[in-house]
Design a protein around this motif. Sequence first.
Motif, PDB file in Angstrom:
ATOM      1  N   GLY A   1      13.905  55.105  54.936  1.00  0.00           N
ATOM      2  CA  GLY A   1      14.311  54.023  55.819  1.00  0.00           C
ATOM      3  C   GLY A   1      13.594  54.049  57.156  1.00  0.00           C
TER       4      GLY A   1
ATOM      5  N   ASN B   1      17.628  48.134  57.217  1.00  0.00           N
ATOM      6  CA  ASN B   1      17.895  49.317  56.398  1.00  0.00           C
ATOM      7  C   ASN B   1      19.025  49.083  55.404  1.00  0.00           C
ATOM      8  N   TYR B   2      20.063  48.389  55.846  1.00  0.00           N
ATOM      9  CA  TYR B   2      21.201  48.130  54.961  1.00  0.00           C
ATOM     10  C   TYR B   2      20.765  47.330  53.734  1.00  0.00           C
TER      11      TYR B   2
ATOM     12  N   SER C   1      17.750  47.030  52.578  1.00  0.00           N
ATOM     13  CA  SER C   1      16.818  47.843  51.793  1.00  0.00           C
ATOM     14  C   SER C   1      17.576  48.797  50.882  1.00  0.00           C
ATOM     15  N   ALA C   2      18.640  49.390  51.424  1.00  0.00           N
ATOM     16  CA  ALA C   2      19.461  50.306  50.624  1.00  0.00           C
ATOM     17  C   ALA C   2      20.149  49.567  49.481  1.00  0.00           C
ATOM     18  N   GLU C   3      20.562  48.333  49.734  1.00  0.00           N
ATOM     19  CA  GLU C   3      21.212  47.547  48.693  1.00  0.00           C
ATOM     20  C   GLU C   3      20.242  47.248  47.545  1.00  0.00           C
TER      21      GLU C   3
ATOM     22  N   SER D   1      17.655  49.112  46.789  1.00  0.00           N
ATOM     23  CA  SER D   1      17.444  50.416  46.145  1.00  0.00           C
ATOM     24  C   SER D   1      18.534  50.704  45.125  1.00  0.00           C
ATOM     25  N   ALA D   2      19.767  50.310  45.450  1.00  0.00           N
ATOM     26  CA  ALA D   2      20.914  50.594  44.590  1.00  0.00           C
ATOM     27  C   ALA D   2      20.883  49.802  43.286  1.00  0.00           C
TER      28      ALA D   2
ATOM     29  N   VAL E   1      16.625  56.649  45.527  1.00  0.00           N
ATOM     30  CA  VAL E   1      17.458  57.196  46.594  1.00  0.00           C
ATOM     31  C   VAL E   1      16.949  56.671  47.931  1.00  0.00           C
ATOM     32  N   PHE E   2      17.801  55.943  48.650  1.00  0.00           N
ATOM     33  CA  PHE E   2      17.451  55.491  49.996  1.00  0.00           C
ATOM     34  C   PHE E   2      17.719  56.626  50.973  1.00  0.00           C
TER      35      PHE E   2
ATOM     36  N   PRO F   1      18.020  57.612  54.775  1.00  0.00           N
ATOM     37  CA  PRO F   1      18.118  57.108  56.154  1.00  0.00           C
ATOM     38  C   PRO F   1      17.424  58.041  57.138  1.00  0.00           C
TER      39      PRO F   1
END
Length: 242
Positions: free
Chosen positions: A165, A187-188, A190-192, A194-195, A201-202, A204
């Motif tokens: 991130g 970042n949020y 991007s993590a979503e 990734s999921a 694995v995101f 941070p």
Amino acid sequence: MWLIGLGWSINDYYAGKPKSITVQKKEDKNVEKKKAGEMTIVALGDSLTRGTGDESGKGYVGYVKEEISERAEEKLQFLNLGINGQRSEQLRSQITQSEVQRQLKGANFVFITIGGNDLFRGGQGLMDMNLATINETRKKYLDNIRFIFQEVRKTNQDATIFFIGLYNPFIDLDEGKDISKIIRQWNYESAEVSAEFPKVVFVPTFDLFELKVNDYLYSDKFHPNAKGYRLIAQRVASLMTW
């Protein structure tokens, strides 16, 4: 004037026109096959993957190698395909190259840093904090990383992908809080994305730089220095299992 000067600095180090990359082919025709007793890590992305700002040239990829070499029984193989200045649409193109896909087939782990050049646009993003423009940029970026994950997963169903991130190097500026809001949202989402994919694995990094950002930045006040890269590497290494 300070922002303009910073923009030039960023353009030189982070958002310059990326050069094409040529991967030297190995004589072993079975390079794409994972070998017993070996662990292969392929790193993709921008200047953070290249390690810009670390005078040793190791960057977080090199420090991860140091961290896990002490614990891994396997022989480690690292391939760094990062390109200074690369944006997500350029990584999207790179990921489709046959030689890159050949290397990815043999990977146990894939590291990716991308997105900083999309958001900051060579420093222009600091001077133009237009939310409509940023939202449109983020939408295109998310489409690109979704495509990138799809391509990596089609090429290699087993490798674990660590997606790094963004942090905020501008926290101390007057606009720092506004920039932090944008990066946290970036970042949020991007993590979503990734999921949506297995074994992505995101990782941070925002919190690592938040309290003492200037202690961990290179002289350009943008890239991490050796200490900053070590922080990222320690976090990545702590998440790796094999």
